[in-house]
Enzyme design. Structure first.
Site, short mmCIF file in Angstrom:
data_model
loop_
_atom_site.label_atom_id
_atom_site.label_comp_id
_atom_site.label_asym_id
_atom_site.label_seq_id
_atom_site.Cartn_x
_atom_site.Cartn_y
_atom_site.Cartn_z
N ILE A 283 0.84 -1.21 0.00
CA ILE A 283 0.00 0.00 0.00
C ILE A 283 0.88 1.25 0.00
CG2 ILE A 283 -1.81 1.30 1.21
CD1 ILE A 283 -2.86 -1.34 2.35
N LEU B 173 2.07 3.69 7.94
CA LEU B 173 1.68 2.41 7.34
C LEU B 173 2.66 1.29 7.71
CD1 LEU B 173 0.73 3.41 3.66
CD2 LEU B 173 -0.74 3.30 5.64
N TYR C 124 -2.55 -9.49 17.32
CA TYR C 124 -2.40 -8.50 16.25
C TYR C 124 -3.58 -7.52 16.29
CZ TYR C 124 -2.28 -6.57 11.53
OH TYR C 124 -2.26 -5.71 10.45
#
Ligand code: UDP
Length: 333
Positions: free
Chosen positions: A12, A78, A158
């Site tokens: 991304i 990110l 996570y």
């Protein structure tokens, strides 16, 4: 505008850098530790584009990070471990990298008055749609309860560290007025996504192109909703510059659902592959105790209302672009 993109060498992140560089007013700096990202992803602009610079390092190292945050007007955070398979195989780093990275980024952004977009994930919802929506018809809204399982299943670690990222960003906003936007990506896909970390579409496409069995985990009735990375990056750049989005959480996804079995069949058909579907239990795929969610689909009313979000790429277009990319990569005609 000076923009720092952490995780710039990732799937991304690299697409985001390219989009940001299209605006001549922008200077973009990428940062990555190359654990899951690659220079190949950045080929179009790394060491080529005059308004792009790059630094190698980790967001977990505060003093390394400091000058780059100080330099920036905006930071897109990110940088994070990625992919269920990668996460299951790297349990300690998944937790520590997420927590240390966000701690450093938010502290420094607050110190230097830099606006931050925090990339979270639809994983934070856990199994809430399966348990809250017995009709199987609605999507997840940003206000929905999050339902996650036992601490013995690392998948939920996570999800929880990403939820902690969100809590901390919103806490900085409330306590210090730090300008931040939190976004939750839903199964973002497209060219450059590696099959190495277990994501379903690149995995199936590679298997189909090589004529290998397509590995469907569970019974394949579970559904997912896939968003093209181009739609995802367009959305987050618009959210980043919208005053109304500050201090808010947004789903970034496509409500269209498809079962994993149907996805496998569609990929076999599109690639004219002789591959057959092979069913594997979750236990075989990810080890004992692994839990999956049956559905994970977004409600996108909030993002539509804020930026007029529009989905430009349907699943067929998405699959065609990924098949073309993987064919070129595998050198298959
Ligand atoms: N999956 C599968 N075969 C694969 C990889 C994934 O059947 O080779 C399934 C996985 O169990 C899940 C869905 O496809 O139900 C999406 O998996 P992915 O890892 O891409 O993303 P997730 O939505 O689980 O984060």
């Amino acid at each position: 505008m000076k923009i720092l993109v952490t995780g710039a060498a990732g799937f991304i992140g690299s697409h985001l850098c390219e989009l940001l560089l299209q605006d001549e007013e922008n200077e973009v700096r990428g940062l990555d530790n190359f654990i899951t990202g690659s220079k190949e992803n950045m080929r179009a602009f790394y060491k080529v584009h005059p308004r792009f610079s790059f630094v190698k390092g980790s967001v977990t190292d505060k003093e390394f990070l400091r000058p780059h945050i100080e330099w920036a007007d905006h930071v897109y955070q990110l940088a994070a471990p990625v992919g269920v398979k990668f996460i299951m195989n790297n349990p300690v780093h998944t937790i520590l990298d997420n927590i240390r990275g966000i701690d450093n980024i938010l502290e420094l952004a607050n110190q230097y008055n830099v606006k931050v977009l925090v990339a979270s994930t639809s994983e934070v919802y856990g199994k809430s749609l399966d348990l809250l929506d017995t009709t199987g018809t609605r999507g997840l809204t940003e206000e929905d309860y999050r339902i996650e399982g036992s601490t013995q299943n690392h998948r939920w670690a996570y999800a929880n560290t990403k939820a902690l990222d969100e809590f901390l960003a919103l806490a900085y906003y409330k306590q210090y007025g730090l300008k931040c936007v939190v976004i939750r990506f839903f199964n973002t896909v497209g060219p450059r996504q590696s099959s190495q970390y277990g994501m379903v579409i690149p995995n199936f496409v590679c298997q189909a192109l090589k004529g290998e069995d397509i590995t469907v985990y569970g019974d394949g009735t579970q559904t997912r909703s896939f968003l093209h990375v181009y739609d995802a990056i367009q959305a987050i750049t618009e959210l980043m510059i919208t005053e109304h989005a500050v201090g808010q959480v947004y789903n970034v996804g496509n409500p269209f659902e498809i079962s994993i079995k149907e996805l496998a069949e569609r990929i076999i058909q599109k690639t004219n592959s002789r591959s057959k579907i092979r069913y594997l239990s979750y236990h075989e795929a990810y080890g004992a105790g692994f839990e999956d969610m049956q559905r994970r689909t977004p409600n996108i009313d909030k993002i539509v209302k804020t930026i007029g979000f529009k989905i430009r790429y349907d699943l067929d277009t998405i699959l065609d672009s990924i098949i073309a990319y993987q064919k070129a990569k595998l050198n298959v005609t």
